[in-house]
Design an enzyme around this catalytic site. Structure first.
Site, PDB file in Angstrom:
ATOM      1  N   ALA A  51       9.442   8.170  15.652  1.00  0.00           N
ATOM      2  CA  ALA A  51      11.064   8.249  15.419  1.00  0.00           C
ATOM      3  C   ALA A  51      11.307   8.229  14.149  1.00  0.00           C
ATOM      4  CB  ALA A  51      11.657   7.226  16.556  1.00  0.00           C
ATOM      5  N   LYS A  52      12.510   8.411  13.585  1.00  0.00           N
ATOM      6  CA  LYS A  52      13.223   8.319  12.501  1.00  0.00           C
ATOM      7  C   LYS A  52      14.582   8.098  12.494  1.00  0.00           C
ATOM      8  CE  LYS A  52      11.106   8.447   8.362  1.00  0.00           C
ATOM      9  NZ  LYS A  52       9.941   8.082   7.889  1.00  0.00           N
TER      10      LYS A  52
END
Ligand code: GLU
Length: 411
Positions: A101-102
């Protein structure tokens, strides 16, 4: 080139080698969830400012999603999407039980006071806290954020969900963080550089290194490599660059930087150099450790380094990568080279969940072991399949995620 085009191009090269079906490619390239939120906060002046925040949860086939939180004016959905996918492949390459994720907020953190940054961070948590969590999606520091922001994150998250230190990693040591996390990305870059040098038949003492970016990653990489007797001949940051043929005293430079508003320019122990010159230096190893997209088709031909170790995420565009590979420059890709950070994040998360402390020696030892295994697997695959280290790393990462997807069922 858009960030997502670059990472997708690397993905396709590996997917071709792995003979992945079109449907699997589409499944793996598409993010599970993408969120864009409004972050309105009151500035110190009393004025209301509205920022845009993002969290892209790319893939959870191998575990809870994991990835940093970036504060930078250029943050947009395209960039966060690309960086989230990189996290999925990165956690898989070093085989830690996470997805990718980011997140990010489009702000220039230097333009805001600490109080404003705290309000922005807490407000962001207010709007996304239900989408993240220790078993679901765990943020960490990235460009423009540090342990300070992570402490605010945890504190705000706990208002909603109670005591949950494992909701975020990279926290201050005095606030549920661990010794060895802050240095881990740079140290990992250093560890892997030494492994690469030995495979290339080079000895660390006297090896010349240029480091572009002297932030958390670049400075710790330089300090580690200096302690292994490499010669750090050039470093730079946003304020400018430094060069010294006999090697820069990076420990002194680090002290100078702390005393000078985080800037390296003006350091008395070296001459000035600009960013373009630094990238074109005749060194053994070039470490881009700042922003993405620094080596492109326009400047890749000027590179004279023998090896490039990607401390930053996505510093080399695919056209440049092809040109460098063609010329025999060895590129150690981001999804392996800078995986030390997320690996130590995993250690922090494990300790938070066990309410236990390992101590710095164990952290460093386990970091070395995990990165060493990842490096060996990537190196062997590159040799056996006659592909670049990047394609081998993607093959390993993408292959693991594809297998977990099939094993877990796609429903
Ligand atoms: N932001 C770092 C990265 O890009 C660390 C992520 C993490 O620790 O979760 O790998």
């Amino acid at each position: 080139m858009r960030s997502i085009e670059a990472t997708s191009a690397y993905f396709e090269q590996a997917a071709n080698q792995l003979d992945l079906s079109e449907s699997m490619r589409r499944l793996l390239l598409t993010a599970k969830r993408e969120v864009q939120v409004q972050v309105p906060v009151e500035l110190d002046s009393g004025e209301i400012a509205t920022f845009i925040g993002y969290r892209v949860q790319h893939n959870a086939a191998r575990g809870p999603m994991k990835g940093g939180l970036r504060y930078h004016p250029q943050v947009d959905l395209d960039e966060v999407r690309a960086l989230a996918a990189l996290m999925t492949w990165k956690t898989a390459v070093v085989d830690i039980p996470y997805g990718g994720a980011k997140g990010g907020i489009a702000i220039d953190p230097h333009q805001h006071s600490a109080r404003e940054r705290e309000r922005i961070t807490r407000r962001f948590v207010d709007v996304i806290h239900d989408l993240v969590g220790p078993d679901h999606d765990i943020p960490a520091p990235d460009l423009g954020t540090s342990a300070t922001e992570m402490a605010w994150f945890m504190s705000q998250y706990s208002h909603y969900h109670g005591f949950a230190p494992a909701c975020v990693t990279g926290k201050p040591v005095e606030y549920h963080g661990i010794a060895g996390r802050e240095e881990a990305t740079g140290r990992g870059v250093g560890i892997l550089t030494l492994k690469l040098l030995s495979r290339l038949g080079l000895r660390a003492p006297g090896t010349t290194v240029a480091v572009q970016g002297f932030g958390n990653v670049g400075s710790h990489a330089a300090l580690f490599l200096k302690s292994a007797e490499c010669r750090i001949v050039a470093v730079s940051d946003a304020s400018g660059g430094l060069y010294r043929a006999d090697g820069i005293d990076v420990l002194e430079l680090s002290r100078y930087q702390h005393a000078h508003d985080g800037r390296v320019v003006g350091f008395p122990g070296a001459d000035g150099i600009d960013n373009r010159e630094l990238l074109a230096l005749d060194v053994d190893v070039l470490i881009p450790a700042a922003l993405g997209g620094v080596l492109t088709a326009a400047n890749a031909d000027a590179v004279r380094a023998r090896a490039i170790v990607e401390g930053a995420n996505a510093p080399v565009e695919p056209d440049a990568d092809a040109m460098l590979t063609e010329r025999g420059v060895t590129v150690l890709p981001d999804i392996l080279a800078n995986a030390g950070g997320v690996t130590a994040s995993w250690f922090e998360w494990v300790q938070n969940r066990q309410h236990y402390r390992w101590g710095i020696d164990r952290v460093r030892q386990e970091l070395d072991r995990i990165l060493g295994e990842g490096f060996e697997q990537v190196w062997q695959l590159a040799q056996s399949r006659q592909v670049s280290l990047r394609t081998a790393a993607y093959m390993l990462g993408v292959g693991r995620v594809a297998r977990a997807t099939v094993l877990g069922g796609m429903e």
